[in-house]
Scaffold this motif. Sequence first.
Motif, PDB file in Angstrom:
ATOM      1  N   SER A 105      55.529  39.561  38.568  1.00 41.72           N
ATOM      2  CA  SER A 105      55.050  39.652  39.734  1.00 41.72           C
ATOM      3  C   SER A 105      54.555  38.340  40.042  1.00 41.72           C
ATOM      4  CB  SER A 105      53.786  40.841  39.839  1.00 41.72           C
ATOM      5  OG  SER A 105      53.067  40.474  40.888  1.00 41.72           O
ATOM      6  N   ILE A 106      54.981  37.797  41.293  1.00 44.48           N
ATOM      7  CA  ILE A 106      54.399  36.345  41.789  1.00 44.48           C
ATOM      8  C   ILE A 106      52.973  36.414  41.962  1.00 44.48           C
ATOM      9  CG2 ILE A 106      54.655  35.075  43.869  1.00 44.48           C
ATOM     10  CD1 ILE A 106      57.301  35.924  44.173  1.00 44.48           C
ATOM     11  N   GLU A 107      52.431  37.747  42.437  1.00 45.24           N
ATOM     12  CA  GLU A 107      51.167  37.891  43.034  1.00 45.24           C
ATOM     13  C   GLU A 107      50.569  37.839  41.633  1.00 45.24           C
ATOM     14  OE1 GLU A 107      48.028  40.575  45.401  1.00 45.24           O
ATOM     15  OE2 GLU A 107      49.958  41.225  45.286  1.00 45.24           O
ATOM     16  N   GLU A 108      50.573  38.515  40.779  1.00 49.13           N
ATOM     17  CA  GLU A 108      50.038  38.770  39.614  1.00 49.13           C
ATOM     18  C   GLU A 108      49.862  37.317  38.729  1.00 49.13           C
ATOM     19  OE1 GLU A 108      49.999  41.500  35.363  1.00 49.13           O
ATOM     20  OE2 GLU A 108      51.562  41.805  36.961  1.00 49.13           O
ATOM     21  N   SER A 118      41.140  38.608  34.783  1.00 55.82           N
ATOM     22  CA  SER A 118      41.955  39.830  34.484  1.00 55.82           C
ATOM     23  C   SER A 118      41.023  40.746  34.572  1.00 55.82           C
ATOM     24  CB  SER A 118      42.481  39.703  32.812  1.00 55.82           C
ATOM     25  OG  SER A 118      43.167  40.724  32.481  1.00 55.82           O
ATOM     26  N   ALA A 119      41.620  42.175  34.436  1.00 61.22           N
ATOM     27  CA  ALA A 119      40.904  43.483  34.545  1.00 61.22           C
ATOM     28  C   ALA A 119      41.206  44.076  33.480  1.00 61.22           C
ATOM     29  CB  ALA A 119      41.177  44.352  35.490  1.00 61.22           C
ATOM     30  N   GLY A 120      40.225  44.573  32.587  1.00 54.96           N
ATOM     31  CA  GLY A 120      40.084  45.121  31.311  1.00 54.96           C
ATOM     32  C   GLY A 120      38.861  45.177  30.616  1.00 54.96           C
ATOM     33  N   ALA A 187      45.724  51.785  32.172  1.00 52.31           N
ATOM     34  CA  ALA A 187      46.108  50.489  32.746  1.00 52.31           C
ATOM     35  C   ALA A 187      45.021  49.557  33.269  1.00 52.31           C
ATOM     36  CB  ALA A 187      46.725  50.944  34.216  1.00 52.31           C
ATOM     37  N   SER A 188      45.446  48.382  33.376  1.00 56.46           N
ATOM     38  CA  SER A 188      44.301  47.342  33.726  1.00 56.46           C
ATOM     39  C   SER A 188      43.775  47.416  35.049  1.00 56.46           C
ATOM     40  CB  SER A 188      45.155  45.890  33.348  1.00 56.46           C
ATOM     41  OG  SER A 188      45.568  45.663  32.156  1.00 56.46           O
ATOM     42  N   PRO A 480      54.672  43.788  28.281  1.00 56.89           N
ATOM     43  CA  PRO A 480      53.407  43.127  28.619  1.00 56.89           C
ATOM     44  C   PRO A 480      53.126  42.694  30.250  1.00 56.89           C
ATOM     45  CG  PRO A 480      54.697  41.731  27.469  1.00 56.89           C
ATOM     46  CD  PRO A 480      55.535  42.946  27.521  1.00 56.89           C
ATOM     47  N   SER A 481      51.790  42.573  30.489  1.00 58.11           N
ATOM     48  CA  SER A 481      51.662  42.363  31.765  1.00 58.11           C
ATOM     49  C   SER A 481      51.640  40.776  31.762  1.00 58.11           C
ATOM     50  CB  SER A 481      50.078  42.682  32.238  1.00 58.11           C
ATOM     51  OG  SER A 481      49.120  42.099  31.344  1.00 58.11           O
TER      52      SER A 481
END
Length: 491
Positions: A105-108, A118-120, A187-188, A480-481
């Motif tokens: 993902s471009i945005e990610e 990051s979210a986690g 999910a993250s 992977p993200s």
Amino acid sequence: MSIGRNIISITLAASLVACGGDSPQGPIGGGGGGTPTPTPSTGTCSLSARQDFAFAVLDEWYLFPDLLDRTVNKNNFTTVQSYLDALVAPARAAGQDKGFTFITSIEEENDLIANGSSAGFGIRLAYDTAANRVFVIEAFENAPAFPQGFDRGVELIQLGTNAATLESISSIMAAEGPSGVISRLGASTAGLQRTFVIRQQDSTERQVTVTKADYALDAVSDRYGAQIINDNGKQVGYLNLRTFIVASADRDLQAAFQNFSDQGVTEIILDFRYNGGGLVRIAELMGDLMRGNNTGEVFSRTVLRPSKSSENSTRLFRSTASFSGTSAAVAIPSINVTKMAVIGRDGTASASELVANAFLPYVGDNFALVGANTSGKPVGQFGFDLAACDDRIRAVTFQTVNADGNGEYFNGLAGVVPNTCRAEDDITNALGNPAEDSVATALAFLRSGASACTAIAGTAGVQGLQSVQERRELLQPAAPSAVQREIPGLY
């Protein structure tokens, strides 16, 4: 994997992006730039149109054009990634593209590079392949899990969405393997909760509930990331860089090497054991901060396919740098490295390997790889963007070589460095602790040379021992993200 010349690529927005600068289109693990042809229409995001864009990118830019299967039928694939996998299958079989070409993902990815967040839970996890156990191997201090008692060496005993749904890690692993644990971690997504039973290193167990949240990815830990170890009166610099992907890592590195320079450090331990790579720009800055008397000499060369040779470039050691958020170049410190030990493992890739390889011509026999063999990624990606669809194709587009023209470490650095020193990833001790096995072995090499070492065996990504430590692998999802590509094992 990674984003710098490890992220050897980063963006195109209908144009090419290579990691190496702060632009999300920059190269990951490499350099260069350009625009794929034909320029895709931004008006359609059908699977067919996205596949056509992916093919156009590889057809024009892929580093190994003779290892591209142009006969595959896009209609046989239901995702862009599966189509990419089929196109590069010959290169993958040859060991030259081990999952390095992918869609993200471009945005990610842009958010990861620019904001370093990051979210986690903020923990890296690894699992024992034989005993069905999962451990924390590193914790980010400003993330939700660390204040709850999660740190290096802590074992996950049970996991559930709440206390009523707790399942034992051993039973999950036995029935479903690592993927079962990964799926249950969720999910993250900020706000998602999980309940754990964890076992501390003193064998006490406790139940805790942790809520995922956004946190900054600090590239250099304030606890152990940069320090000077007094080894019997000799000052040894120790640097643990978690990732090259965060643009603001440049300031952390400047501060660390300013201190090393002020203290007269000439021997260095670079701890890249979990570093999957990232921005080439950060790798180049690290080289500049260790340039010594080599200003103007070759740090690395970036080599593209013959039809793109006009994009080839040479990066020289520099005495100035521009930092994230600024454009003006300023003078930077440096140390004159006389001895170097790089701690690596199978999660060490891309930009990490690039830095190590770049210093072989300058440090020579006073260089050692410590720990285990590395991933083997001497190639990098540019990023090509189909902006309307939030698609970024990270395609292998270049290879990096050092001042001697050497860069054929597809089987890991162990086969090309002058000395290797086998050591375990000792999670009973903190990273940077002189008693931790890999750090202790690195210090022994710097003190006594190769005679202090037992050579590393095995091929890239394959551990040569079967101790508990050597059976441990990073807990990494199949898909992977963006952040997990650069920081393997992160949740």
